[in-house]
Design an enzyme around this catalytic site. Structure first.
Site, short mmCIF file in Angstrom:
data_model
loop_
_atom_site.label_atom_id
_atom_site.label_comp_id
_atom_site.label_asym_id
_atom_site.label_seq_id
_atom_site.Cartn_x
_atom_site.Cartn_y
_atom_site.Cartn_z
N TRP A 59 0.85 -1.20 0.00
CA TRP A 59 0.00 0.00 0.00
C TRP A 59 0.87 1.24 0.00
CZ3 TRP A 59 -1.42 4.65 1.55
CH2 TRP A 59 -2.74 5.06 1.36
N CYS A 90 -6.60 -4.00 -2.82
CA CYS A 90 -6.34 -3.76 -1.40
C CYS A 90 -7.28 -4.65 -0.60
CB CYS A 90 -6.57 -2.29 -1.07
SG CYS A 90 -6.60 -1.92 0.68
N ASN A 141 -4.09 -7.79 10.80
CA ASN A 141 -3.97 -6.46 10.21
C ASN A 141 -4.83 -5.47 10.98
OD1 ASN A 141 -3.86 -4.19 8.63
ND2 ASN A 141 -4.67 -5.12 6.78
#
Length: 606
Positions: free
Chosen positions: A104, A211, A483
Site C-alpha cells: 500500500w 487492497c 492487520n
C-alpha cells in the site's frame, strides 16, 4: 583455465551437501512444514560457488525465535508500516521489535519510474524489495553509528545510554507473488539479497489484486496458493535462509474465484437452483448492450464478447420481466437531460439491482445448502431420508463436489444446481466468502507457512477468536498475524477506548504474534507535514523553535541531526589513524576547514 574434477569427487561433495540439506530440513525449526520437493532438488540448483546472505539469515533465525517466544507467552509485536527509512529506525529505537512493509505504502509513494497510485500491485516485481532495501540499509547504518558512538563513550556514559536493537526484523509484502513459481522465486530472492527475513503471500489472482478492504477481489484455488508458498520455501532453501513465510487469505470478504478445480474450494461455490434462468454473464452483457444502444457509448464492454443473438434475446426478455429495462431507459433519459451524475454511478445503481434480482430468481446458494433445503423439507413432511440436515451440514462442510453429489444420490436427493450459470463475464465463479471459507483456506495453507493471516473487513475480537480456535484445533502451534488496518474507522467498531487500547494484547493471547498497522507511516507522514506547514504559515520560525523545544524536552536524537545520520562516523577516516589505540599524529588534532562537524563555539544542533 579449466576446472578439473573427477566424477567421484563431484558425486561425493554433492551427496554430502544433500545429506546436510536434509538435516537442515529435519531441524525442529521446520516442525510440521511440508516441502513438495527433495533436498536433492534444492542442492541441484545451488551451483558450486558458495554465496552467503548473512543479514537475512541471521535476522530470520533471531526473528523467528522471538516470535516463538511471544507465542508461548501469549504476547505479540504491535507495529506499523513506515513511510521512510527514518521512521523505520525510530520504530526500533522506541522499542518496537519488528517492522511491516506493505505494498500500500509502496504504491502510494511511487518511485522514479512509477506514479503514486492505489494498492493494486501494479508496480514492477522489484519495487517493494527496492523499498525494503532502503529500510534495511538505514537500520544497518543506525547500528554502525550506534556502535561507533558507544565505543567512544566512557563506561559511565555507556551504562547510562541504552543500546538499541536495529536488526531488520521485517515482514514485507510479496503480494500475489506477481505470477507463477518463477516470479515468486525471483521476488523472494530479491528480498533475501537485501536482507529481509519475512514475506507474506496472498491468495488473490494476479492482475485483479485489490487492497484487502476493497471489493471485487478474485481468489485463486487453494492449490495455487500452496504452489506459491512452496516456491517461496524452495528459493529460501536454495539460499540457505530460514525465512518466515506468511500465508494471507482474502476469503473472508471475497466473492469470486478464478477456478473450481480445487476440492477444498468447492463447498463454497455458489450455483443457481433455477436452471431455466439465463446465465449471469448473459444478463450482465445484455444490460451493458442496452445502455450502449440507448446512446451511452462509454459503456461498451459487451463488444469484448461474442454472445449469440439467442442468448441476448433470452437475457433481455428476463431483464424486461424484472423491470430492469424500464429502469435503464429512465436512467439514460435523466442522464442525457442533466448529466449531473456520472454514468458510472448510474450504471452501478442499475447493476446492483440486476445482481439482487438475478440472485433471488436464480436461487443462488452452495450445493450443500441446496441439498440441506431439500432435507429440511423432507423432514418437515415426515420423510425418513437417512441423514438429518445437521448431519449433512457437518459432512458437506469439507466435502468435494463429487463426494457431496455421491452422498446426495445415496440419500435420494438430487437438487438442480449449476455453478456455471453464476459465472461472471470474465469467467470467474461466485463463492460464499466469510470466516468459514477463510478458515478452510488457511488450514490448507498451514503446513506450508510459518504464520497465517486472515484479512478482515473490520476489527473484531470475536471473529479473530473464531479463526484462531479453528486453526489451533488442528495446528496447535500455528502462529497468526492480524492487520490492524487504518482502513477501518476504529471509532465505529463499537469498542471503548480501553478496549481499543487492549486490542493487541487480547490478540496476543489468541496466538496472533505479529499485529500491524499496514500504512500507519503514510498517515503519520501526512498529518505531521500538514501540522507543521500550518504552523509555519501562521507562526513563522516560531513553529520550528517549538519543534526544537519539543525535541530537547523528550531528548530526541533528531535534536542532533548530523550525529543521528552518522556524521562522526563519516569523519573518522580523516581525523585519526585507522588504529584507534595508536597515539594520534599532530595533524589529526586539527579540524580541517572542510569538516562536516561544527566548530566548538557553533550554536547549531548537530
Amino acid at each position: 583455465m579449466a576446472i578439473m574434477d573427477t566424477n567421484t569427487e563431484v558425486h561425493t561433495l554433492f551427496t554430502q551437501e544433500v545429506a546436510a540439506t536434509q538435516q537442515y530440513f529435519d531441524d525442529p525449526r521446520f516442525a510440521g512444514i511440508i516441502r513438495l520437493y527433495t533436498a536433492r532438488q534444492v542442492v541441484e540448483q545451488r551451483g558450486t560457488i558458495p554465496t552467503d546472505y548473512t543479514v537475512a539469515r541471521d535476522a530470520a533465525t533471531a526473528f523467528y525465535a522471538r516470535l516463538r517466544e511471544l507465542f508461548a507467552a501469549g504476547k505479540s509485536v504491535t507495529t506499523f508500516g513506515p513511510y521512510s527509512p527514518g521512521q523505520a529506525v525510530s520504530l526500533k529505537r522506541m522499542g518496537i521489535e519488528a517492522i511491516y512493509l506493505g505494498g500500500w505504502a509502496t504504491s502510494a509513494k511511487g518511485s522514479i519510474t512509477e506514479d503514486p497510485g492505489p494498492d493494486l500491485a501494479s508496480y514492477p516485481l522489484s519495487q517493494v524489495p527496492d523499498d525494503a532495501a532502503v529500510l534495511v540499509r538505514a537500520l544497518l547504518a543506525a547500528d554502525r553509528n550506534q556502535q561507533y558512538l558507544r565505543l567512544h563513550m566512557t563506561e559511565q556514559q555507556r551504562a547510562a545510554t541504552p543500546a538499541y536493537d536495529y536488526r531488520p526484523f521485517i515482514i514485507a509484502d510479496a503480494d500475489t507473488g506477481h505470477g507463477g513459481d518463477s516470479h515468486v522465486r525471483n521476488l523472494i530472492r530479491r528480498f533475501v539479497e537485501i536482507g529481509v527475513p519475512g514475506y507474506h503471500i496472498e491468495d488473490q489472482r494476479p492482475g485483479t489484486k485489490k487492497c484487502g478492504h476493497q471489493g471485487g477481489k478474485v481468489l485463486v484455488p487453494s492449490d495455487e496458493q500452496i504452489k506459491r508458498l512452496n516456491a517461496a520455501r524452495f528459493q529460501l532453501d536454495i539460499m540457505r535462509v530460514p525465512g518466515i513465510i506468511v500465508a494471507r487469505t482474502d476469503a473472508e470478504a471475497a466473492n469470486l474465484i478464478d477456478s473450481r478445480a480445487d476440492e477444498r474450494d468447492q463447498p463454497f461455490l455458489l450455483g443457481a437452483t433455477n436452471l431455466k434462468i439465463p446465465s449471469y454473464k448473459a444478463c450482465f452483457l445484455a444490460l451493458v448492450r442496452c445502455f450502449y444502444e440507448l446512446g451511452v457509448k462509454e459503456l461498451h464492454g459487451h463488444l469484448l464478447y461474442a454472445l449469440g443473438d439467442g442468448e441476448y434475446a433470452a437475457a433481455s426478455a428476463w431483464l424486461d420481466r424484472q423491470g430492469i429495462l424500464a429502469q435503464v431507459s429512465g436512467t439514460v433519459n435523466a442522464w442525457q437531460e442533466n448529466g449531473k451524475q456520472s454514468i458510472d454511478d448510474l450504471f452501478e445503481q442499475v447493476e446492483y439491482r440486476l445482481l439482487a434480482a438475478w440472485e433471488k430468481d436464480a436461487g443462488l446458494m452452495t450445493y450443500g445448502e441446496a441439498v440441506e433445503e431439500m432435507l429440511q423439507f423432507g423432514e418437515s413432511e415426515g420423510e425418513l431420508i437417512g441423514m438429518s440436515p445437521e448431519e449433512w451440514r457437518r459432512f458437506v462442510g469439507r466435502a468435494s463436489l463429487y463426494a457431496a453429489r455421491e452422498k446426495a444420490k445415496e440419500l435420494g436427493v438430487d437438487p438442480g444446481w449449476d455453478c456455471e450459470l453464476a459465472k461472471t463475464p470474465e469467467g470467474y465463479y461466485q463463492i460464499r466468502g466469510g470466516i468459514q471459507y477463510a478458515i478452510a483456506k488457511s488450514l490448507a495453507a498451514a503446513p506450508f507457512a510459518d504464520i497465517l493471516w486472515m484479512e478482515t473487513k473490520t476489527a473484531d475480537l470475536a471473529d479473530a477468536r473464531q479463526f484462531a480456535e479453528a486453526i489451533h484445533a488442528e495446528f496447535p502451534e500455528q502462529m497468526l498475524a492480524y492487520n490492524l488496518s487504518p482502513s477501518f474507522n476504529w471509532d465505529t467498531t463499537g469498542m471503548s477506548d480501553e478496549e481499543m487500547k487492549r486490542f493487541p494484547e487480547e490478540l496476543g493471547k489468541m496466538g496472533f504474534v505479529f499485529n500491524f498497522i499496514t500504512y500507519g507511516g503514510h498517515q503519520i507522514d501526512g498529518v505531521a507535514a500538514e501540522e507543521f506547514a500550518t504552523a509555519l504559515r501562521q507562526d513563522g520560525m516560531l513553529a520550528l523553535a517549538r519543534l526544537q523545544r519539543k525535541m530537547r524536552l523528550v531528548e530526541s536524537p533528531y535534536r542532533t541531526p548530523q550525529t543521528l545520520v552518522g556524521g562522526p562516523v563519516a569523519m573518522q577516516r580523516w581525523l585519526r589513524p585507522p588504529d584507534v589505540r595508536r597515539q594520534p599524529r599532530p595533524w589529526a588534532k586539527v579540524r580541517p576547514s572542510t569538516s562536516i562537524l561544527c566548530r566548538p563555539r557553533c550554536r547549531r544542533s548537530c
